[in-house]
Design a protein around this motif. Sequence first.
Motif, PDB file in Angstrom:
ATOM      1  N   VAL A 123      -2.748  -0.217   7.118  1.00  0.00           N
ATOM      2  CA  VAL A 123      -1.199  -0.244   7.278  1.00  0.00           C
ATOM      3  C   VAL A 123      -0.809   1.099   7.820  1.00  0.00           C
ATOM      4  CG1 VAL A 123       0.843   0.027   5.738  1.00  0.00           C
ATOM      5  CG2 VAL A 123      -1.015  -1.520   5.216  1.00  0.00           C
ATOM      6  N   SER A 124      -1.537   2.351   7.722  1.00  0.00           N
ATOM      7  CA  SER A 124      -1.102   3.665   8.181  1.00  0.00           C
ATOM      8  C   SER A 124      -1.171   3.413   9.537  1.00  0.00           C
ATOM      9  CB  SER A 124      -1.609   4.490   7.491  1.00  0.00           C
ATOM     10  OG  SER A 124      -1.399   4.900   6.138  1.00  0.00           O
ATOM     11  N   LEU A 125      -2.332   2.897  10.023  1.00  0.00           N
ATOM     12  CA  LEU A 125      -2.693   2.687  11.532  1.00  0.00           C
ATOM     13  C   LEU A 125      -1.641   1.952  12.295  1.00  0.00           C
ATOM     14  CD1 LEU A 125      -4.639   3.377  13.645  1.00  0.00           C
ATOM     15  CD2 LEU A 125      -6.026   1.504  13.029  1.00  0.00           C
TER      16      LEU A 125
ATOM     17  N   GLY B   3       0.452   7.408   6.736  1.00  0.00           N
ATOM     18  CA  GLY B   3       1.172   6.872   7.925  1.00  0.00           C
ATOM     19  C   GLY B   3       2.486   6.029   7.571  1.00  0.00           C
ATOM     20  N   PHE B   4       2.240   5.195   6.739  1.00  0.00           N
ATOM     21  CA  PHE B   4       3.242   4.354   6.513  1.00  0.00           C
ATOM     22  C   PHE B   4       4.540   4.690   5.915  1.00  0.00           C
ATOM     23  CE2 PHE B   4       5.192   1.835   3.033  1.00  0.00           C
ATOM     24  CZ  PHE B   4       5.625   0.720   3.819  1.00  0.00           C
ATOM     25  N   PHE B   5       4.274   6.065   5.091  1.00  0.00           N
ATOM     26  CA  PHE B   5       5.394   6.888   4.396  1.00  0.00           C
ATOM     27  C   PHE B   5       6.408   7.604   5.508  1.00  0.00           C
ATOM     28  CE2 PHE B   5       2.706   6.768   0.421  1.00  0.00           C
ATOM     29  CZ  PHE B   5       2.974   5.564  -0.436  1.00  0.00           C
ATOM     30  N   LEU B   6       5.277   8.003   6.539  1.00  0.00           N
ATOM     31  CA  LEU B   6       5.941   8.719   7.384  1.00  0.00           C
ATOM     32  C   LEU B   6       6.703   8.004   8.321  1.00  0.00           C
ATOM     33  CD1 LEU B   6       5.464  11.931   8.544  1.00  0.00           C
ATOM     34  CD2 LEU B   6       3.951  11.047  10.204  1.00  0.00           C
ATOM     35  N   MET B   7       6.249   6.817   8.672  1.00  0.00           N
ATOM     36  CA  MET B   7       7.210   5.784   9.407  1.00  0.00           C
ATOM     37  C   MET B   7       8.415   5.363   8.535  1.00  0.00           C
ATOM     38  SD  MET B   7       6.527   2.087  10.841  1.00  0.00           S
ATOM     39  CE  MET B   7       6.774   1.360   8.915  1.00  0.00           C
TER      40      MET B   7
END
Length: 631
Positions: free
Chosen positions: A358-360, A590-594
Amino acid sequence: GLIGLAQTVQMWHPLENDLDLDFCGTWRHGRVSLRLAVDISTGCNGISISANRSTLSINGQMSAQCRWSDVIHLTDQFGFDSAEESNFCLHWEPLLDQLKLQLRGKNFTLCWPVSLQGSCCTDLSFGPNTPEAPYGITKGMVKNDVITDKILTAYNFNGTSINCSKGEWMLSVIVMGPQAVGLVEHPCARSTEVEMMDDFRGYNVTWPRTQGVSAESTVTVRIPTALKQAAKLTNKVVCTFFKNNSFFQESVKNVRILNDVVGITVENEIIINLPEPVRVDFYHDKTHSRTCVSWDTRKDPLQVNWLTEGCETRQYGPNHTECLCNHLTYFSVLVTLEPRPVCHLLALSVITSVGCAVSLISCVALIIYLCRKSKRSKEQRSIPIHFGLTVSLALLNLLFFFTGVLANVGGESVCAWVAAGLHYSLLASLTWMGIEVVHTFWLVYWVFCPTPKACVWNLVGFGESLPAVPVLILVAVGDIYGMRKVQQCHDRSDPYLMCWMKDSNKAWLAHYFINMTVLVIVVLSGLVMLFLVYRQIRTRDEWRQKRVAFLSIWGLSCLFGTTWGLTFLSSGPLSVFFIFLFCILNSFQGFFLMLRFCIVDWMQRHTSVSAPGSSSTGSTRQHMLQPQETS
């Protein structure tokens, strides 16, 4: 010739014959496919260790119960390379009917330990001489006493059968109560036999303390009532308390036996799945990491493994561990050294894999978003910093997602490069989080000072200072990166393979000196920056809105890497909780950052369509959620 050899061998003469056998030597062989030939049977004629160009043979009639004949292909099954010689040691413990071989650092249990024997093949003495040969055994030693440096084709040891119920091997036999409990004591162990009568209602067996043994060093076994129904062939159960656990201390890395070993057996029967567990209470010196285990040979008939399967661990303070097990075998408590085995490994692996995937995807979407935004707002110098953090996180998630697959498919050579790349991406991610902290501080407190250009940040984040230099140094040092085995709590024989720093002293030194140092700096600076930003915005009207306050702290935490600080809380009573929390927050980073940038973008667009009087509110919200944009 043989006369000179006989004179050399005769120089080695112990004062008395040995009760057990510790024989070590060097097997001189050819560069061919190697084999181990074993032929063990009952009796007491002795034991012979012989070798030729391709085969190491162990033959003997010296066991009480062990019968085994087999040929093990060492090159095919265990990957032995074509060296010219191999070191080995053979240990025979007649009291337990146990025969162990250590060859090139690998342990082979040829005869598994059993309960105390009525008669033992012991009192071993050196047998007849054997001729010299170009291939065979050299530097033969018995208990560190060198026999000869010449290459012999075989070493023979004669045995003598003795009655273990006589002399010093049995100190006392007593009868306790109506259940006819017999106690047998000898220098290595004590064995208690409990007869389960028709009215058997369970029984407690305690290792009797002797003079000089503290009260905290005892073991108590609770034999359940259910064992009477489970035992079909006999009504006797034997509990053996071993004082010397060296017989059971296999060379398992990072794990050792804490204290005592207890064997609970019913003769000629396998007892499993008891409806009421056997309870074993171990009282020991203070320690924190303990796991109840049982000795099992089902997965690999040559090697004995300590497994937690079928046992439950209950800890009562630092000195008392209770083991509840639903089967009979040998039980003990393992103490975990570094690195600790990972419990709930399957659940953590699933969470990590999903989070990395998901983060990728989120990082790729965020990279596209930042590229488009940079074309519209070229004056914003914070966008290249966000871009650098996103790219490094994308690389980190990509490599970590495939590290298990590459370790199993690519082998050691591929794994070394993947591990170096994974280490680089981790250091790059932490470095960019530190850059986010520095840049935020620059904008908040040095408002009128121009920030460095993007090329400066890229040089620090990706290039010559951090993280490229440490990784290149470790690659040059060598033997740092490679395949890493992550031990599981429930099954130490089936570790999880990944590409990372090896489990060696050099790799651990590099981990603590580089990784932990960078992590401490980033986490502490991130927490300090959160506090300073809080001081700047806590007096604003918008801070009183809990939703905005929460989003502000949460969003900045994603940028500043403070969630990585959970790794320092992965020990103690809440260790499992913090391990899962660390895994979730950082694999989905990565997901939280997006998500943070989506919220900021939405609030900016929402502010732009609001009334002019609300523009200051939007500006303040933007400052709290994205302080880098407010220069």
